[in-house]
Design an enzyme around this catalytic site. Structure first.
Site, mmCIF file in Angstrom:
data_model
loop_
_atom_site.group_PDB
_atom_site.id
_atom_site.type_symbol
_atom_site.label_atom_id
_atom_site.label_comp_id
_atom_site.label_asym_id
_atom_site.label_seq_id
_atom_site.Cartn_x
_atom_site.Cartn_y
_atom_site.Cartn_z
ATOM 1 C CD GLU A 1 -2.329 2.543 -3.506
ATOM 2 O OE1 GLU A 1 -3.274 3.319 -3.704
ATOM 3 O OE2 GLU A 1 -1.691 2.514 -2.439
ATOM 4 C CG ASP B 1 -1.781 1.210 1.333
ATOM 5 O OD1 ASP B 1 -2.615 1.404 0.433
ATOM 6 O OD2 ASP B 1 -1.629 1.970 2.303
#
EC number: 2.4.1.18
Length: 645
Positions: free
Chosen positions: A362, A309
């Site tokens: 990401e 993330d």
């Protein structure tokens, strides 16, 4: 409580806890935390600046049992507590240098109390796995040339009991396996499930990095979840958050009274966007904590990859900061060299241990070579989310149809950089929250046009180079924006348009998995070419997908307006019969039934330098997929490792 105990005889403590470890020891979970034995439990915790450390728990009526400081210079404290057994709760009681006492959860705890409780639990992670076939063939199933279509899930809001209670990991596994089989997804991606005190953080504010949230069951229940999906031929990725952590006083923040896991200076240690703390990636103990954590989830829970993330927030020192709120690096730039080193070490270590998994970034900027090997100067990820494609595409598909003619670059620009990275095309949870509306609600026009537009979006996405990711609810046209406190509107499946959309997604997945041209060259330009039309249409996209030599060609033609295009001459690579494999406007999917009666005939009439062409009818807001060979979408292809049994 006694002060630090130096020179404790080696015979009084386990040898594994006294040897000097290398600076990059990435299996800290074997040493740190609570490890039960037949007689009791060994506890080990890192608190180098503490004056004294003890352990309290239900095994000693929450009275402090002192630990001793190891004499190896590691800053660790250890001790054996007789009678402490699996299932019992505990915390560390730490005295800082100023004499203040605080109770802390174990950073390496394998299980935590159900929130709002904050204690750690002693736990044994033994499990008899039944996914040997999956693990043996995972290298083949997850190769870059294989189809990867990911269903992103938030476990607490996908489905629940009728009375609103959470489902157990085991029950979720059975339901998800059935759903993914029916829909044709190859993988599930779980939003973060490491323990988090605030449910509304969706799992992104983690306090128990080694503990799966107890909201849905025990660690063994999660193992059964992964085991069940593997036995059904479905991979499982985990959303993993090494970018920040919350400042809850029971967890990592100022763990021994000092900034231990985080930076002391808020210009480096505080994240203004998420009101959380940032790991100190320059400290090898912190890097080892995180890299060990990544390896832990992959080893102990058999996850098939980690979606990392907010990578951009690691890479840039000025991320989400104004002038004066950040400290430049030694060269005066905004690159976080310590975080870059951490990411490279992370990916190198993970792929060395598990060469058949995926590390997925990401990353929302143009940082170069994110998904290129470290030895090539890259960050070492295996794949990267294509955030540029997502933003441009959703902006375009949200426009009123009349204005699309002037904004064609939004759906064409992605091909300029489509092969710069190993891209996943994501339509994730972030696109259906905070007032953005659902994917269905973002389509312009009346009810029929919204469903046609969403089918068209998926047709464009599934024929575009790159692996696929769709957030739960998107497969059947969830009407309302996603909210973590309510489940999906499963009753919508009873409505024809919603059911038709679900059939379209299932058939797209089936075609994507069974036709090599749609997946073997997802990451290289050899498998893609734009096809011209005889009369240029700004709102028509035509593309060719190729597989290996001798494989069938696939041509996708996308009409981005509600006006049908009849007798549109489209360039093709060869003359002959081209079969209409899928048509998003078929009545079966909720469309109007405009199409090509199953096939078109291509002649040697060349267009734009291509040797052949055909007159094609492209339905309103429709995607037509053609091939020079007939290919059934409802039967597995021989040798497909993902084929349904």
């Amino acid at each position: 409580m006694p002060q630090e105990e130096k020179g404790t005889p080696a015979a009084a403590r386990p040898e594994v806890r006294t040897e000097r470890r290398p600076s990059h020891h990435h299996r800290q979970f074997e040493v740190m935390g609570a490890h039960p034995t037949e007689r009791g439990t060994w506890f080990t915790v890192w608190a180098p600046n503490a004056r004294a450390v003890g352990v309290i728990g239900s095994f000693n009526q929450w009275h402090c049992e002192p630990l001793y400081r190891l004499d190896d210079g590691s800053g660790r404290w250890a001790g054996f507590v007789e009678g402490a057994r699996a299932g019992q709760c505990y915390k560390y009681r730490i005295q800082d240098v100023a004499g203040h006492w605080m109770d802390k959860a174990d950073p390496y705890a394998f299980r935590m109390e159900h929130p709002p409780g904050t204690a750690s639990q002693i736990w044994d992670l033994s499990h008899e796995w039944g996914d040997a076939d999956w693990m043996r063939t995972r290298w083949q199933r997850q190769a870059h040339k294989q189809p990867i279509s990911i269903y992103e899930v938030h476990l607490g809001s996908w489905q629940r009991e009728e009375d609103g209670r959470f489902l157990n990991y085991r029950d979720l596994a059975l339901r998800l396996a059935t759903h993914c089989h029916n829909m044709g997804f190859t993988h599930v991606e779980l939003m973060p499930i490491a323990e988090h005190p605030f449910y509304g953080s969706w799992g992104y504010q983690i306090t128990g990095y080694y503990a799966p949230t107890s909201r849905y069951g025990t660690p063994q229940d999660l193992m059964v979840f992964v085991d069940t999906l593997h036995q059904q031929g479905i991979g499982v990725f985990l959303d993993w958050v090494p970018s920040h952590f919350p400042a809850d006083p029971h967890a990592l923040a100022r763990f021994d009274g000092t900034a231990l896991y985080e930076h002391d200076d808020p210009r480096r240690g505080f994240h203004p966007e998420w009101n959380s703390l940032i790991f100190n990636y320059g400290r090898y103990e912190v890097r080892d904590f995180l890299i060990s954590n990544a390896i832990f989830w992959l080893e102990k829970y058999h996850f098939d990859g980690l979606r990392v993330d907010a990578v951009a927030s690691l890479l840039y020192l000025d991320y989400a900061r104004r002038h004066g709120e950040w400290i430049p690096n030694a060269h005066g730039g905004n690159e976080n060299h310590e975080a870059v080193g951490f990411l490279r070490d992370l990916n190198t270590s993970v792929y060395a241990a598990f060469p058949d998994v995926h590390m997925i970034a990401e990353e929302s900027t143009a940082w170069p070579a994110v998904s290129r090997p470290v030895e090539w100067g890259g960050l070492g990820f295996g794949m990267k989310w294509n955030m540029g494609w997502m933003n441009d595409t959703l902006r375009y598909f949200s426009r009123p149809h009349f204005f699309r003619h002037w904004h064609g670059d939004d759906v064409r620009f992605s091909m300029v950089y489509a092969f710069d990275e190993n891209f996943i095309l994501p339509l994730s949870h972030d696109e259906v929250v905070y007032g953005k509306g659902s994917l269905l609600a973002r389509q312009p026009g009346d009810d029929w046009q919204r469903f046609a537009g969403l089918r068209n979006l998926y047709g464009y996405m599934w024929t575009h180079p790159g692996k696929k990711l769709l957030f739960m609810g998107g497969e059947f046209g969830q009407a309302e924006e996603w909210h973590h406190e309510r489940t999906l509107d499963w009753h919508l499946w009873a409505r024809p348009y919603h059911a038709g959309l679900a059939r379209w997604v299932a058939d797209l997945n089936a075609l994507y998995r069974r036709v090599p041209a749609l997946h073997v060259h997802d990451f290289d330009s050899e498998g893609y070419a734009a096809l011209p039309c005889e009369r240029h249409e700004a709102t028509i996209l035509a593309s060719l997908r190729r597989g290996a030599p001798g494989d069938a060609y696939v041509v996708a033609i996308v009409n981005l307006t509600p006006e049908p295009r009849k007798a549109l001459r489209v360039a093709l690579p060869e003359a002959g019969t081209w079969h209409e494999l899928l048509n998003s406007d078929a009545a079966y999917y909720g469309g109007s039934g405009v199409g090509n009666l199953g096939a078109v005939e291509a002649s040697t009439h060349g267009v734009g330098g291509w040797p052949a062409s055909a007159l094609v009818t492209v339905p309103p807001l429709g995607t037509v997929i053609l091939s020079n060979r007939p290919i059934p979408t409802n039967a597995p292809t021989q040798g497909d490792p993902h084929a349904r049994q």
